[in-house]
Write a protein that holds these residues in place. Structure first.
Motif, PDB file in Angstrom:
ATOM      1  N   CYS A 121      99.875  70.047 -18.767  1.00  0.00           N
ATOM      2  CA  CYS A 121     101.010  68.308 -18.969  1.00  0.00           C
ATOM      3  C   CYS A 121     101.587  69.180 -19.606  1.00  0.00           C
ATOM      4  CB  CYS A 121      99.838  67.760 -20.152  1.00  0.00           C
ATOM      5  SG  CYS A 121     100.955  66.080 -19.853  1.00  0.00           S
ATOM      6  N   LEU A 122     102.880  69.146 -19.233  1.00  0.00           N
ATOM      7  CA  LEU A 122     104.125  69.107 -19.900  1.00  0.00           C
ATOM      8  C   LEU A 122     104.511  67.616 -20.868  1.00  0.00           C
ATOM      9  CD1 LEU A 122     106.292  69.372 -16.679  1.00  0.00           C
ATOM     10  CD2 LEU A 122     105.396  71.173 -17.877  1.00  0.00           C
ATOM     11  N   VAL A 123     105.430  68.708 -21.417  1.00  0.00           N
ATOM     12  CA  VAL A 123     105.232  67.305 -22.886  1.00  0.00           C
ATOM     13  C   VAL A 123     107.112  67.248 -23.655  1.00  0.00           C
ATOM     14  CG1 VAL A 123     104.580  67.157 -25.645  1.00  0.00           C
ATOM     15  CG2 VAL A 123     103.193  67.993 -23.964  1.00  0.00           C
ATOM     16  N   ASP A 124     107.868  66.017 -23.313  1.00  0.00           N
ATOM     17  CA  ASP A 124     109.329  66.383 -23.767  1.00  0.00           C
ATOM     18  C   ASP A 124     109.305  65.212 -24.914  1.00  0.00           C
ATOM     19  OD1 ASP A 124     111.943  67.076 -24.685  1.00  0.00           O
ATOM     20  OD2 ASP A 124     111.680  67.318 -22.702  1.00  0.00           O
ATOM     21  N   ASP A 125     110.612  65.041 -25.415  1.00  0.00           N
ATOM     22  CA  ASP A 125     110.107  63.480 -26.458  1.00  0.00           C
ATOM     23  C   ASP A 125     110.657  62.658 -25.863  1.00  0.00           C
ATOM     24  OD1 ASP A 125     112.293  65.056 -26.519  1.00  0.00           O
ATOM     25  OD2 ASP A 125     113.406  64.925 -28.528  1.00  0.00           O
ATOM     26  N   VAL A 126     112.378  63.315 -25.019  1.00  0.00           N
ATOM     27  CA  VAL A 126     112.610  61.625 -24.512  1.00  0.00           C
ATOM     28  C   VAL A 126     112.867  62.264 -23.165  1.00  0.00           C
ATOM     29  CG1 VAL A 126     114.834  60.337 -24.255  1.00  0.00           C
ATOM     30  CG2 VAL A 126     113.372  60.618 -26.388  1.00  0.00           C
ATOM     31  N   SER A 183     111.415  67.646 -14.183  1.00  0.00           N
ATOM     32  CA  SER A 183     110.631  67.877 -12.624  1.00  0.00           C
ATOM     33  C   SER A 183     110.782  69.295 -12.460  1.00  0.00           C
ATOM     34  CB  SER A 183     111.560  66.726 -11.524  1.00  0.00           C
ATOM     35  OG  SER A 183     110.845  65.645 -12.338  1.00  0.00           O
ATOM     36  N   ARG A 184     112.615  69.756 -13.252  1.00  0.00           N
ATOM     37  CA  ARG A 184     112.910  70.692 -12.370  1.00  0.00           C
ATOM     38  C   ARG A 184     111.485  72.419 -13.418  1.00  0.00           C
ATOM     39  NH1 ARG A 184     112.829  75.141 -10.544  1.00  0.00           N
ATOM     40  NH2 ARG A 184     114.732  76.483 -10.209  1.00  0.00           N
ATOM     41  N   PHE A 185     111.535  72.141 -14.488  1.00  0.00           N
ATOM     42  CA  PHE A 185     110.410  72.574 -15.406  1.00  0.00           C
ATOM     43  C   PHE A 185     109.485  72.861 -14.780  1.00  0.00           C
ATOM     44  CE2 PHE A 185     108.005  73.495 -20.046  1.00  0.00           C
ATOM     45  CZ  PHE A 185     107.473  74.491 -19.153  1.00  0.00           C
ATOM     46  N   ALA A 186     108.529  72.346 -13.758  1.00  0.00           N
ATOM     47  CA  ALA A 186     107.239  72.077 -13.282  1.00  0.00           C
ATOM     48  C   ALA A 186     107.450  72.558 -12.156  1.00  0.00           C
ATOM     49  CB  ALA A 186     106.810  70.261 -12.560  1.00  0.00           C
ATOM     50  N   SER A 187     108.712  72.004 -11.649  1.00  0.00           N
ATOM     51  CA  SER A 187     108.710  73.127 -10.336  1.00  0.00           C
ATOM     52  C   SER A 187     109.026  74.846 -10.179  1.00  0.00           C
ATOM     53  CB  SER A 187     109.849  73.323  -9.737  1.00  0.00           C
ATOM     54  OG  SER A 187     110.167  71.605  -9.105  1.00  0.00           O
ATOM     55  N   ALA A 188     109.737  75.333 -11.719  1.00  0.00           N
ATOM     56  CA  ALA A 188     110.032  76.789 -11.912  1.00  0.00           C
ATOM     57  C   ALA A 188     107.811  77.372 -11.647  1.00  0.00           C
ATOM     58  CB  ALA A 188     110.424  76.826 -13.052  1.00  0.00           C
ATOM     59  N   LEU A 189     107.084  76.439 -13.100  1.00  0.00           N
ATOM     60  CA  LEU A 189     106.381  77.030 -13.732  1.00  0.00           C
ATOM     61  C   LEU A 189     105.128  76.716 -12.162  1.00  0.00           C
ATOM     62  CD1 LEU A 189     105.274  74.601 -16.601  1.00  0.00           C
ATOM     63  CD2 LEU A 189     105.330  77.155 -16.576  1.00  0.00           C
ATOM     64  N   ALA A 190     105.218  75.688 -11.261  1.00  0.00           N
ATOM     65  CA  ALA A 190     104.744  76.262 -10.135  1.00  0.00           C
ATOM     66  C   ALA A 190     104.466  77.427  -9.017  1.00  0.00           C
ATOM     67  CB  ALA A 190     104.502  74.323  -8.787  1.00  0.00           C
ATOM     68  N   ALA A 191     106.118  77.453  -9.101  1.00  0.00           N
ATOM     69  CA  ALA A 191     106.456  78.659  -8.558  1.00  0.00           C
ATOM     70  C   ALA A 191     105.639  80.203  -9.362  1.00  0.00           C
ATOM     71  CB  ALA A 191     108.173  78.968  -8.580  1.00  0.00           C
ATOM     72  N   ARG A 192     104.927  80.050 -10.612  1.00  0.00           N
ATOM     73  CA  ARG A 192     104.606  80.726 -11.158  1.00  0.00           C
ATOM     74  C   ARG A 192     103.209  80.501 -11.324  1.00  0.00           C
ATOM     75  NH1 ARG A 192     110.341  80.045 -12.320  1.00  0.00           N
ATOM     76  NH2 ARG A 192     111.399  81.830 -13.514  1.00  0.00           N
ATOM     77  N   TRP A 251     110.866  62.557 -10.540  1.00  0.00           N
ATOM     78  CA  TRP A 251     109.978  63.397  -9.666  1.00  0.00           C
ATOM     79  C   TRP A 251     108.621  64.272  -9.744  1.00  0.00           C
ATOM     80  CZ3 TRP A 251     115.460  67.239  -9.024  1.00  0.00           C
ATOM     81  CH2 TRP A 251     116.330  66.016  -9.608  1.00  0.00           C
ATOM     82  N   ALA A 252     107.621  64.710  -9.031  1.00  0.00           N
ATOM     83  CA  ALA A 252     106.698  65.544  -9.072  1.00  0.00           C
ATOM     84  C   ALA A 252     107.163  65.753 -10.665  1.00  0.00           C
ATOM     85  CB  ALA A 252     106.025  65.997  -8.242  1.00  0.00           C
TER      86      ALA A 252
END
Length: 235
Positions: free
Chosen positions: A200-205, A213-222, A54-55
């Motif tokens: 930019c979001l960063v993760d290992d895998v 995607s869910r992290f991005a949505s939560a950040l966008a809402a804030r 997702w975005a």
């Protein structure tokens, strides 16, 4: 102690086997890193976009196998500091690739914020600190000036282990347990107010893409809109 030579004793503390494949006594491909030439070549491959995410768009340095898997496991399970540095170099290469493609801001011209994906406090404690956050700090040092690391996201005590969860379950897991430090959140907001700044979001895998995607949505809402995500490997 008389049965050990100085070099052997040093090897017990400073491992010189490749962090990605375990090859012993291989000439290092990069000064100061326990990484053989073959693995270094594989880890330098051009990143690719992770399918079905997702975005925002997520880009992986490689597939979850071979050297990419080896580096992740050496950092998370073996707790090797040199593996964290290699992971940081891999992430930095992926970030630079996105800069050249115009997906992310060139940090020499506009601020670039890197936001490590959330993890549980339990996992961070068991691994001597959050591996993703430490890898992102290593990446920041490689990329250089103009990069900010905003690490204020964790998962609450009720979060389930990711292993075995599908996309929907992972989404629900992070939605119910995500905690974002308000001080770090405001710092990200301030960074992104600068002209041309990107995050930019960063993760290992990336397994299903649900976490970022869910992290991005939560950040966008804030008020923090991210342009991309990067990971070491796509599973």
């Amino acid at each position: 102690m008389s049965g050990f030579r100085v070099g052997e004793l040093a090897g017990l503390v400073w491992r010189d086997d490749c962090v990605a494949c375990g090859t012993a006594d291989a000439p290092p491909a990069v000064a100061g890193l326990s990484l053989c030439r073959g693995c270094a070549h594989e880890l330098r491959r051009v990143p690719s976009r992770v399918a079905d995410t997702w975005a925002p768009p997520v880009f992986a340095a490689g597939m979850y196998g071979g050297p990419h898997r080896g580096v992740v496991l050496a950092a998370k399970e073996q707790r090797r500091p040199d593996a964290v540095r290699v992971a940081g170099a891999v992430l930095a290469g992926t970030v630079r690739h996105l800069v050249t493609r115009g997906v992310l801001a060139d940090p020499r011209l506009a601020p670039l914020a890197l936001l490590p994906a959330p993890t549980t406090r339990r996992a961070a404690k068991n691994r001597g600190g959050c591996i993703v956050e430490r890898s992102v700090e290593a990446a920041r040092r490689v990329v250089g000036a103009g990069v900010d690391v905003v690490a204020g996201a964790t998962l609450g005590a009720g979060a389930r282990d990711w292993v075995g969860l599908g996309r929907g379950e992972r989404t629900a897991n992070i939605a119910a347990n995500l905690r974002i430090d308000q001080t770090e959140l405001q710092r990200a907001v301030r960074v992104l107010r600068e002209p041309g700044a990107t995050a930019c979001l960063v993760d290992d895998v990336s397994t299903t893409g649900a976490t970022l995607s869910r992290f991005a949505s939560a950040l966008a809402a804030r008020g923090v809109v991210t342009s991309a995500g990067v990971v070491i490997a796509q599973a």
